[in-house]
Design a protein around this motif. Structure first.
Motif, mmCIF file in Angstrom:
data_model
loop_
_atom_site.group_PDB
_atom_site.id
_atom_site.type_symbol
_atom_site.label_atom_id
_atom_site.label_comp_id
_atom_site.label_asym_id
_atom_site.label_seq_id
_atom_site.Cartn_x
_atom_site.Cartn_y
_atom_site.Cartn_z
ATOM 1 N N ALA A 116 39.019 35.995 35.851
ATOM 2 C CA ALA A 116 37.954 36.459 36.747
ATOM 3 C C ALA A 116 36.594 36.359 36.061
ATOM 4 O O ALA A 116 35.614 35.926 36.671
ATOM 5 C CB ALA A 116 38.229 37.890 37.196
ATOM 6 N N LEU A 117 36.535 36.759 34.788
ATOM 7 C CA LEU A 117 35.278 36.645 34.041
ATOM 8 C C LEU A 117 34.861 35.183 33.888
ATOM 9 O O LEU A 117 33.677 34.845 34.005
ATOM 10 C CB LEU A 117 35.411 37.293 32.669
ATOM 11 C CG LEU A 117 35.503 38.809 32.637
ATOM 12 C CD1 LEU A 117 35.849 39.298 31.242
ATOM 13 C CD2 LEU A 117 34.196 39.432 33.114
ATOM 14 N N ALA A 118 35.828 34.317 33.619
ATOM 15 C CA ALA A 118 35.525 32.891 33.465
ATOM 16 C C ALA A 118 35.082 32.287 34.804
ATOM 17 O O ALA A 118 34.139 31.483 34.835
ATOM 18 C CB ALA A 118 36.734 32.151 32.909
ATOM 19 N N TYR A 119 35.744 32.657 35.893
ATOM 20 C CA TYR A 119 35.330 32.164 37.215
ATOM 21 C C TYR A 119 33.904 32.612 37.534
ATOM 22 O O TYR A 119 33.091 31.834 38.026
ATOM 23 C CB TYR A 119 36.271 32.657 38.315
ATOM 24 C CG TYR A 119 37.596 31.942 38.398
ATOM 25 C CD1 TYR A 119 37.695 30.564 38.204
ATOM 26 C CD2 TYR A 119 38.753 32.642 38.693
ATOM 27 C CE1 TYR A 119 38.917 29.917 38.291
ATOM 28 C CE2 TYR A 119 39.978 31.993 38.792
ATOM 29 C CZ TYR A 119 40.053 30.630 38.581
ATOM 30 O OH TYR A 119 41.269 29.990 38.677
ATOM 31 N N PRO A 147 38.501 42.070 44.163
ATOM 32 C CA PRO A 147 37.703 42.192 45.388
ATOM 33 C C PRO A 147 36.670 43.317 45.343
ATOM 34 O O PRO A 147 35.693 43.277 46.083
ATOM 35 C CB PRO A 147 38.745 42.466 46.477
ATOM 36 C CG PRO A 147 40.061 42.548 45.829
ATOM 37 C CD PRO A 147 39.917 42.261 44.386
ATOM 38 N N ASP A 148 36.860 44.302 44.484
ATOM 39 C CA ASP A 148 35.924 45.431 44.412
ATOM 40 C C ASP A 148 34.818 45.226 43.375
ATOM 41 O O ASP A 148 34.019 46.138 43.158
ATOM 42 C CB ASP A 148 36.683 46.722 44.093
ATOM 43 C CG ASP A 148 37.651 47.102 45.199
ATOM 44 O OD1 ASP A 148 37.376 46.742 46.364
ATOM 45 O OD2 ASP A 148 38.670 47.745 44.908
ATOM 46 N N SER A 149 34.760 44.060 42.752
ATOM 47 C CA SER A 149 33.764 43.816 41.715
ATOM 48 C C SER A 149 32.363 43.710 42.321
ATOM 49 O O SER A 149 32.047 42.768 43.041
ATOM 50 C CB SER A 149 34.085 42.528 40.952
ATOM 51 O OG SER A 149 33.029 42.216 40.071
ATOM 52 N N ASN A 155 26.520 38.536 42.922
ATOM 53 C CA ASN A 155 26.281 37.125 42.605
ATOM 54 C C ASN A 155 26.565 36.239 43.820
ATOM 55 O O ASN A 155 25.817 35.310 44.122
ATOM 56 C CB ASN A 155 27.155 36.680 41.434
ATOM 57 C CG ASN A 155 26.730 37.305 40.133
ATOM 58 O OD1 ASN A 155 25.598 37.737 39.968
ATOM 59 N ND2 ASN A 155 27.650 37.378 39.185
ATOM 60 N N LEU A 156 27.659 36.527 44.520
ATOM 61 C CA LEU A 156 28.028 35.760 45.715
ATOM 62 C C LEU A 156 26.964 35.914 46.801
ATOM 63 O O LEU A 156 26.583 34.941 47.448
ATOM 64 C CB LEU A 156 29.396 36.212 46.224
ATOM 65 C CG LEU A 156 29.906 35.545 47.494
ATOM 66 C CD1 LEU A 156 30.031 34.040 47.301
ATOM 67 C CD2 LEU A 156 31.244 36.137 47.892
ATOM 68 N N GLN A 157 26.472 37.118 46.974
ATOM 69 C CA GLN A 157 25.438 37.347 47.984
ATOM 70 C C GLN A 157 24.169 36.567 47.660
ATOM 71 O O GLN A 157 23.534 35.996 48.548
ATOM 72 C CB GLN A 157 25.130 38.847 48.121
ATOM 73 C CG GLN A 157 24.197 39.164 49.276
ATOM 74 C CD GLN A 157 24.754 38.692 50.608
ATOM 75 O OE1 GLN A 157 25.909 38.962 50.943
ATOM 76 N NE2 GLN A 157 23.951 37.981 51.381
#
Length: 176
Positions: A116-119, A147-149, A155-157
């Motif tokens: 997850a960190l790498a992604y 999902p709660d990150s 970042n996605l937003q």
């Protein structure tokens, strides 16, 4: 230095215990030696040797990339020596190197948290190098694992806002 493993690189936690053991060893040698000149010469050579080793080790710590390469060579199965160079490259604007480092991390490590960190790091590097559409793939992969990150969601937003500015809010990606 204790039964609780707090962190991988805390060499300084060993200084005081090592000094106590060293002092006891020196006192033992001086009390058992017939001539004090011999232990003085031996300990002087030992201090010189340790000084050279310290100087050599400091050369490794001088550069973050050399430091992490040394760690990766000594601990190839641990994720942090592969993940952290990507973070360093990304922070210093070398996005292509960061992406290569994150790809290495993803290829070598299967733990969910590390992936997850790498992604997320990969997505950030792609986003910063203006490959926004491609970054979304990795943001979604990171978000699928956590999902709660709030960090990944923010970042996605940010990426979605850029895409909305480029393509308009009707874009199908914006509805996801």
């Amino acid at each position: 230095s204790s039964v609780i493993g707090l962190e991988i690189i805390f060499e300084h936690r060993m200084y005081l215990p090592f000094m106590t053991i060293s002092l006891m060893f020196v006192l033992l040698v001086f009390r058992s030696a017939a001539k004090p000149q011999i232990p003085i010469a031996c300990f002087s050579m030992l201090v010189l040797l340790f000084s050279v080793w310290t100087w050599q080790r400091n050369a490794t710590w001088e550069n973050p990339i050399i430091f992490w390469q040394d760690n990766a060579k000594k601990s190839p199965q641990k994720p942090r020596p592969h993940l952290n160079p990507g973070n360093y490259y990304k922070e210093n604007g070398d996005y292509d190197q960061a992406i290569r480092s994150y790809k290495t991390t993803l290829a070598l490590h299967s733990r969910t948290g590390i992936k997850a960190l790498a992604y997320n790091g990969m997505a950030n590097a792609l986003f910063a190098s203006e490959r926004v559409d491609e970054s979304l793939i990795y943001y979604f992969k990171a978000l699928a694992m956590y999902p709660d990150s709030e960090l990944v969601q923010a970042n996605l937003q940010q990426a979605k806002n850029v895409i909305a500015g480029l393509y308009g809010p009707q874009n199908t990606l914006m509805k996801k």
